[in-house]
Enzyme design. Sequence first.
Site, PDB file in Angstrom:
ATOM      1  N   ASP A  30      10.467 -11.954 -44.064  1.00  0.00           N
ATOM      2  CA  ASP A  30       9.072 -11.737 -44.431  1.00  0.00           C
ATOM      3  C   ASP A  30       8.987 -10.492 -45.315  1.00  0.00           C
ATOM      4  O   ASP A  30       9.663  -9.495 -45.088  1.00  0.00           O
ATOM      5  CB  ASP A  30       8.218 -11.560 -43.163  1.00  0.00           C
ATOM      6  CG  ASP A  30       6.732 -11.694 -43.450  1.00  0.00           C
ATOM      7  OD1 ASP A  30       6.134 -12.686 -42.998  1.00  0.00           O
ATOM      8  OD2 ASP A  30       6.163 -10.809 -44.118  1.00  0.00           O
ATOM      9  N   ILE A  31       8.143 -10.554 -46.330  1.00  0.00           N
ATOM     10  CA  ILE A  31       8.010  -9.452 -47.290  1.00  0.00           C
ATOM     11  C   ILE A  31       7.334  -8.241 -46.650  1.00  0.00           C
ATOM     12  O   ILE A  31       7.492  -7.111 -47.125  1.00  0.00           O
ATOM     13  CB  ILE A  31       7.223  -9.943 -48.540  1.00  0.00           C
ATOM     14  CG1 ILE A  31       7.591  -9.137 -49.763  1.00  0.00           C
ATOM     15  CG2 ILE A  31       5.730  -9.954 -48.305  1.00  0.00           C
ATOM     16  CD1 ILE A  31       7.110  -9.768 -51.068  1.00  0.00           C
ATOM     17  N   HIS A 100       4.929 -22.608 -41.649  1.00  0.00           N
ATOM     18  CA  HIS A 100       6.023 -21.653 -41.448  1.00  0.00           C
ATOM     19  C   HIS A 100       5.970 -21.121 -40.028  1.00  0.00           C
ATOM     20  O   HIS A 100       4.895 -21.037 -39.421  1.00  0.00           O
ATOM     21  CB  HIS A 100       5.954 -20.507 -42.461  1.00  0.00           C
ATOM     22  CG  HIS A 100       4.631 -19.794 -42.489  1.00  0.00           C
ATOM     23  ND1 HIS A 100       3.537 -20.313 -43.168  1.00  0.00           N
ATOM     24  CD2 HIS A 100       4.207 -18.647 -41.921  1.00  0.00           C
ATOM     25  CE1 HIS A 100       2.514 -19.482 -43.018  1.00  0.00           C
ATOM     26  NE2 HIS A 100       2.888 -18.474 -42.259  1.00  0.00           N
TER      27      HIS A 100
HETATM   28  P1  5GP Z   1       0.555 -16.363 -42.187  1.00  0.00           P
HETATM   29  O1  5GP Z   1      -0.543 -15.390 -41.877  1.00  0.00           O
HETATM   30  O2  5GP Z   1       0.177 -17.379 -43.233  1.00  0.00           O
HETATM   31  O3  5GP Z   1       1.140 -16.965 -40.942  1.00  0.00           O
HETATM   32  O4  5GP Z   1       1.727 -15.449 -42.743  1.00  0.00           O
HETATM   33  C1  5GP Z   1       2.168 -15.432 -44.051  1.00  0.00           C
HETATM   34  C2  5GP Z   1       3.332 -14.464 -44.093  1.00  0.00           C
HETATM   35  O5  5GP Z   1       3.940 -14.590 -45.358  1.00  0.00           O
HETATM   36  C3  5GP Z   1       2.929 -12.978 -43.928  1.00  0.00           C
HETATM   37  O6  5GP Z   1       3.634 -12.432 -42.823  1.00  0.00           O
HETATM   38  C4  5GP Z   1       3.338 -12.364 -45.254  1.00  0.00           C
HETATM   39  O7  5GP Z   1       3.849 -11.048 -45.105  1.00  0.00           O
HETATM   40  C5  5GP Z   1       4.383 -13.322 -45.777  1.00  0.00           C
HETATM   41  N1  5GP Z   1       4.466 -13.372 -47.228  1.00  0.00           N
HETATM   42  C6  5GP Z   1       3.426 -13.440 -48.108  1.00  0.00           C
HETATM   43  N2  5GP Z   1       3.868 -13.507 -49.374  1.00  0.00           N
HETATM   44  C7  5GP Z   1       5.234 -13.473 -49.290  1.00  0.00           C
HETATM   45  C8  5GP Z   1       6.254 -13.507 -50.288  1.00  0.00           C
HETATM   46  O8  5GP Z   1       6.012 -13.589 -51.495  1.00  0.00           O
HETATM   47  N3  5GP Z   1       7.535 -13.461 -49.843  1.00  0.00           N
HETATM   48  C9  5GP Z   1       7.845 -13.355 -48.509  1.00  0.00           C
HETATM   49  N4  5GP Z   1       9.142 -13.309 -48.190  1.00  0.00           N
HETATM   50  N5  5GP Z   1       6.902 -13.341 -47.552  1.00  0.00           N
HETATM   51  C10 5GP Z   1       5.608 -13.395 -47.939  1.00  0.00           C
END
Ligand code: 5GP
Length: 114
Positions: A30-31, A100
């Site tokens: 995760d970024i 994810h």
């Molecule tokens: P959600 O809230 O949709 O479950 O989480 C999305 C996750 O994706 C977040 O933890 C965020 O930090 C991660 N994320 C967002 N953009 C990117 C990216 O460009 N690369 C990576 N590796 N992770 C990302």
Amino acid sequence: MDDCLFCSIADRKIPANVVYEDDQVMAFHDINPVAPVHVLIIPKKHISSLNEAEGHDQELLGHILLTAGKLAAELGIAEAGYRLITNTGPNGGQVIFHLHFHLIGGRHLGSKIA
Ligand code: 5GP
Ligand code: ZN
């Protein structure tokens, strides 16, 4: 799918720190990690969220769970423990609408889920 960040990562059009890949799934850091280990596990195929998963995705979903367990072992967090989360929809805090699973560990996470 065009305009999907995680499809672009799966297609290697956008870089990510990939820790595992096979024909069905990809896992990458995760970024914006919330713990020492924070890996996202995705199906390569676009599924927007768990709401859109169907019966024919059963094997794929099982494969993701088994991959999460294997990665936890490889990343050294299996014994101490970890959390596997999939946020779904607005109330679930989902930001990226490509299914994810967050594999989070490396510190004590507590027993509160939210
Ligand atoms: P959600 O809230 O949709 O479950 O989480 C999305 C996750 O994706 C977040 O933890 C965020 O930090 C991660 N994320 C967002 N953009 C990117 C990216 O460009 N690369 C990576 N590796 N992770 C990302
Ligand atoms: Zn996608």
